[in-house]
Structures are given as structure tokens and as C-alpha cells.
Design a protein around this motif. Sequence first.
Motif, PDB file in Angstrom:
ATOM      1  N   GLU A   1       0.925  -1.193   0.435  1.00 11.36           N
ATOM      2  CA  GLU A   1       0.106   0.110  -0.030  1.00 11.36           C
ATOM      3  C   GLU A   1       1.006   1.353  -0.581  1.00 11.36           C
ATOM      4  OE1 GLU A   1      -3.424   1.950   3.014  1.00 11.36           O
ATOM      5  OE2 GLU A   1      -3.793  -0.256   2.892  1.00 11.36           O
ATOM      6  N   LEU A   2       0.612   2.016  -0.721  1.00  8.83           N
ATOM      7  CA  LEU A   2       0.920   3.886  -0.837  1.00  8.83           C
ATOM      8  C   LEU A   2       0.863   4.133   0.749  1.00  8.83           C
ATOM      9  CD1 LEU A   2       1.196   4.642  -4.449  1.00  8.83           C
ATOM     10  CD2 LEU A   2       2.593   3.500  -3.343  1.00  8.83           C
ATOM     11  N   ALA A   3       1.546   5.179   0.082  1.00 13.29           N
ATOM     12  CA  ALA A   3       1.797   6.220   2.295  1.00 13.29           C
ATOM     13  C   ALA A   3       0.132   7.179   1.424  1.00 13.29           C
ATOM     14  CB  ALA A   3       3.605   6.745   2.436  1.00 13.29           C
TER      15      ALA A   3
ATOM     16  N   ILE B   1      12.927  24.907  -0.812  1.00 12.13           N
ATOM     17  CA  ILE B   1      11.751  25.187  -1.942  1.00 12.13           C
ATOM     18  C   ILE B   1      12.056  24.486  -2.755  1.00 12.13           C
ATOM     19  CG2 ILE B   1      10.257  26.711  -2.747  1.00 12.13           C
ATOM     20  CD1 ILE B   1      11.777  29.004  -0.639  1.00 12.13           C
ATOM     21  N   ASP B   2      11.513  22.982  -3.143  1.00 11.41           N
ATOM     22  CA  ASP B   2      11.698  21.412  -4.511  1.00 11.41           C
ATOM     23  C   ASP B   2      10.005  22.156  -4.969  1.00 11.41           C
ATOM     24  OD1 ASP B   2      11.869  19.647  -6.056  1.00 11.41           O
ATOM     25  OD2 ASP B   2      13.191  18.571  -4.392  1.00 11.41           O
ATOM     26  N   LYS B   3      10.898  22.867  -6.405  1.00 17.47           N
ATOM     27  CA  LYS B   3       9.653  22.156  -7.262  1.00 17.47           C
ATOM     28  C   LYS B   3       8.657  21.023  -7.083  1.00 17.47           C
ATOM     29  CE  LYS B   3      11.420  21.660 -11.983  1.00 17.47           C
ATOM     30  NZ  LYS B   3      11.943  22.235 -13.280  1.00 17.47           N
ATOM     31  N   GLU B   4       9.010  20.174  -7.373  1.00 11.33           N
ATOM     32  CA  GLU B   4       8.847  18.737  -7.250  1.00 11.33           C
ATOM     33  C   GLU B   4       7.700  18.516  -5.750  1.00 11.33           C
ATOM     34  OE1 GLU B   4       8.699  16.726  -9.800  1.00 11.33           O
ATOM     35  OE2 GLU B   4      10.296  18.660 -10.140  1.00 11.33           O
TER      36      GLU B   4
ATOM     37  N   LEU C   1       9.740  23.292   6.182  1.00 10.58           N
ATOM     38  CA  LEU C   1      10.833  22.697   7.145  1.00 10.58           C
ATOM     39  C   LEU C   1       9.603  22.656   8.847  1.00 10.58           C
ATOM     40  CD1 LEU C   1      13.462  24.669   7.791  1.00 10.58           C
ATOM     41  CD2 LEU C   1      14.047  23.014   6.789  1.00 10.58           C
ATOM     42  N   GLU C   2       8.483  23.181   8.283  1.00 10.18           N
ATOM     43  CA  GLU C   2       7.655  22.481   8.836  1.00 10.18           C
ATOM     44  C   GLU C   2       6.679  21.365   8.902  1.00 10.18           C
ATOM     45  OE1 GLU C   2       4.753  25.732  11.956  1.00 10.18           O
ATOM     46  OE2 GLU C   2       4.447  25.117   9.250  1.00 10.18           O
ATOM     47  N   VAL C   3       5.932  20.958   7.731  1.00 12.79           N
ATOM     48  CA  VAL C   3       6.094  20.332   7.214  1.00 12.79           C
ATOM     49  C   VAL C   3       6.211  19.195   7.168  1.00 12.79           C
ATOM     50  CG1 VAL C   3       4.881  19.246   5.079  1.00 12.79           C
ATOM     51  CG2 VAL C   3       3.769  21.031   5.807  1.00 12.79           C
ATOM     52  N   ASN C   4       7.924  19.188   6.920  1.00 12.93           N
ATOM     53  CA  ASN C   4       8.880  17.695   6.755  1.00 12.93           C
ATOM     54  C   ASN C   4       9.201  17.456   8.057  1.00 12.93           C
ATOM     55  OD1 ASN C   4       9.221  16.966   3.777  1.00 12.93           O
ATOM     56  ND2 ASN C   4       9.325  19.102   3.803  1.00 12.93           N
ATOM     57  N   TYR C   5       9.458  18.249   9.440  1.00  9.54           N
ATOM     58  CA  TYR C   5      10.022  17.439  10.242  1.00  9.54           C
ATOM     59  C   TYR C   5       9.429  18.175  11.916  1.00  9.54           C
ATOM     60  CZ  TYR C   5      14.143  17.480   6.978  1.00  9.54           C
ATOM     61  OH  TYR C   5      14.619  17.590   5.950  1.00  9.54           O
ATOM     62  N   ALA C   6       8.123  18.432  11.115  1.00 11.14           N
ATOM     63  CA  ALA C   6       7.118  18.774  12.331  1.00 11.14           C
ATOM     64  C   ALA C   6       7.646  17.518  14.000  1.00 11.14           C
ATOM     65  CB  ALA C   6       6.125  18.911  12.504  1.00 11.14           C
ATOM     66  N   ASP C   7       7.685  16.148  13.310  1.00 14.33           N
ATOM     67  CA  ASP C   7       7.763  15.001  14.597  1.00 14.33           C
ATOM     68  C   ASP C   7       8.735  15.160  14.815  1.00 14.33           C
ATOM     69  OD1 ASP C   7       8.927  14.319  11.956  1.00 14.33           O
ATOM     70  OD2 ASP C   7       8.446  12.552  12.508  1.00 14.33           O
ATOM     71  N   PHE C   8      10.155  15.323  14.308  1.00 11.67           N
ATOM     72  CA  PHE C   8      11.188  15.588  15.076  1.00 11.67           C
ATOM     73  C   PHE C   8      11.173  17.153  15.479  1.00 11.67           C
ATOM     74  CE2 PHE C   8      15.845  16.914  14.309  1.00 11.67           C
ATOM     75  CZ  PHE C   8      16.250  15.896  14.792  1.00 11.67           C
ATOM     76  N   PHE C   9      10.828  18.267  15.822  1.00 14.00           N
ATOM     77  CA  PHE C   9      11.091  18.950  16.489  1.00 14.00           C
ATOM     78  C   PHE C   9      10.389  19.182  17.708  1.00 14.00           C
ATOM     79  CE2 PHE C   9      13.518  20.567  12.542  1.00 14.00           C
ATOM     80  CZ  PHE C   9      13.945  21.178  12.787  1.00 14.00           C
ATOM     81  N   GLU C  10       9.212  18.213  17.622  1.00  9.09           N
ATOM     82  CA  GLU C  10       9.019  18.025  18.618  1.00  9.09           C
ATOM     83  C   GLU C  10       9.105  17.388  19.962  1.00  9.09           C
ATOM     84  OE1 GLU C  10       5.046  14.878  17.787  1.00  9.09           O
ATOM     85  OE2 GLU C  10       4.891  16.969  17.484  1.00  9.09           O
TER      86      GLU C  10
ATOM     87  N   GLN D   1      10.864  12.884   0.128  1.00  7.24           N
ATOM     88  CA  GLN D   1      10.260  11.316   0.465  1.00  7.24           C
ATOM     89  C   GLN D   1      11.235  11.234   1.752  1.00  7.24           C
ATOM     90  OE1 GLN D   1      12.637  10.853  -3.587  1.00  7.24           O
ATOM     91  NE2 GLN D   1      10.088  10.268  -4.247  1.00  7.24           N
ATOM     92  N   PRO D   2      11.807  10.179   1.671  1.00  7.47           N
ATOM     93  CA  PRO D   2      12.195   9.660   3.474  1.00  7.47           C
ATOM     94  C   PRO D   2      13.736  10.271   3.665  1.00  7.47           C
ATOM     95  CG  PRO D   2      10.469   8.350   3.493  1.00  7.47           C
ATOM     96  CD  PRO D   2      10.444   8.946   2.014  1.00  7.47           C
ATOM     97  N   GLN D   3      14.331   9.339   2.322  1.00  7.12           N
ATOM     98  CA  GLN D   3      15.410   9.430   1.827  1.00  7.12           C
ATOM     99  C   GLN D   3      16.179  10.916   1.469  1.00  7.12           C
ATOM    100  OE1 GLN D   3      13.271   7.212   0.704  1.00  7.12           O
ATOM    101  NE2 GLN D   3      14.403   5.793   1.441  1.00  7.12           N
ATOM    102  N   LYS D   4      14.962  12.082   1.262  1.00  9.82           N
ATOM    103  CA  LYS D   4      16.287  13.253   0.641  1.00  9.82           C
ATOM    104  C   LYS D   4      15.185  13.983   1.925  1.00  9.82           C
ATOM    105  CE  LYS D   4      14.170  17.483  -2.193  1.00  9.82           C
ATOM    106  NZ  LYS D   4      15.688  18.198  -1.665  1.00  9.82           N
ATOM    107  N   ALA D   5      14.528  13.514   2.563  1.00 11.38           N
ATOM    108  CA  ALA D   5      14.425  14.070   4.350  1.00 11.38           C
ATOM    109  C   ALA D   5      15.576  14.314   5.216  1.00 11.38           C
ATOM    110  CB  ALA D   5      12.774  14.465   4.760  1.00 11.38           C
ATOM    111  N   LEU D   6      16.217  13.270   4.953  1.00 17.06           N
ATOM    112  CA  LEU D   6      17.374  12.613   6.253  1.00 17.06           C
ATOM    113  C   LEU D   6      18.405  13.489   5.807  1.00 17.06           C
ATOM    114  CD1 LEU D   6      16.885   8.877   6.699  1.00 17.06           C
ATOM    115  CD2 LEU D   6      16.357  10.840   8.725  1.00 17.06           C
ATOM    116  N   GLU D   7      18.646  13.556   4.314  1.00 17.59           N
ATOM    117  CA  GLU D   7      19.718  14.562   3.370  1.00 17.59           C
ATOM    118  C   GLU D   7      19.936  15.785   4.190  1.00 17.59           C
ATOM    119  OE1 GLU D   7      22.118  14.241  -0.289  1.00 17.59           O
ATOM    120  OE2 GLU D   7      19.925  14.121  -0.368  1.00 17.59           O
TER     121      GLU D   7
END
Length: 159
Positions: A3-5, A91-94, A133-142, A25-31
Motif C-alpha cells: 500500500e502506498l503512503a 523550496i523544491d518544485k517537485e 521545514l515545518e511540514v517535513n520535520y514537525a515530528d522531529f522538532f517536537e 521522500q524519507p531519504q531526501k528529508a534525511l539528507e
Amino acid sequence: MMELANIDVKEKEIAGNKYYVRPFQPQKALELLGDLQAVVTSSFSLAASSNDNEDEKSSALERNIDFGAVIAGIGQNLKGAALVAFANRIIDKEYVSVQRPGDDGPVKLDKMLSDNVFTGHLKDMLQLMYFVLEVNYADFFENLPDLSGIVQLIGTMKK
């Protein structure tokens, strides 16, 4: 069959434009996170040295961090071309689209459109970067309140 996320696109209005951001994508976010952490944590040494009288047993997250010194350290570590490279990665257009007043619908925020929207409006660009950054890392920063302060500090630039 796998199943897709379920990807939740977030939207926010900034200066009359509506921005749509989907998580990286998770790898892009981690990098990106790793590269951002390298810049930010190297700035903590400057802030920590200004707090030499703090208890040596306390962790960096428990100390009273001098965020002015952190920002100064970031400025030393993130200059010109590096800052532009981070902005382009964030700010990646994708992953980021914009709908301007009068547009039929959102379109990818490519370089030409970004230049058009943000010329003379760098504060709006910083607000969008903060939102991404908030969209991508909110769970990390909390879970790391002192680091979330840095993200919140970037967010105060929108006021």
C-alpha cells in the motif's frame, strides 16, 4: 501488494499566495536534515562557549542556549552560495506549488516563478522555507524543544 503512503499535502497562505507543500521522500528529508544539523550544531559550539559557567553535566539540550550566538554561528557557516543551495533544496518544485490570485489552480514553484514571486519579498521566501521545514520535520522538532526554537526563530522572521 504494498500500500502506498497517504501523503498529506499542507497548504498555507503567505502574502496573498496559497502554497501547497507535500512532505519530501524519507531519504531526501534525511539528507537535508543531516546537512542542516551540521550547520546548526556547529553553531552550538559558539553558543556553548558563551555559557561556560553552565553545569558541565547538563546536555546541550538542557542548557540555556544563546540563540543570538547560534544564529551568528549559522551566518559564519552558511554564506552566499550555500544559503542559496539550501533555499533551492528546501523550496523544491517537485514538492512545492503555488496558486496566485487569479490563477486557475496551483502550479509547481519552478525557478522562474520563484524569482517572480519572491523578488523584493525575501521575507515571504523565508516564511515559505519555514513552512516547508515545518511540514517535513514537525515530528522531529517536537521531541527536541531547544532545536525547535531555532525553527521557530526562523518563523519569527515572518512578523
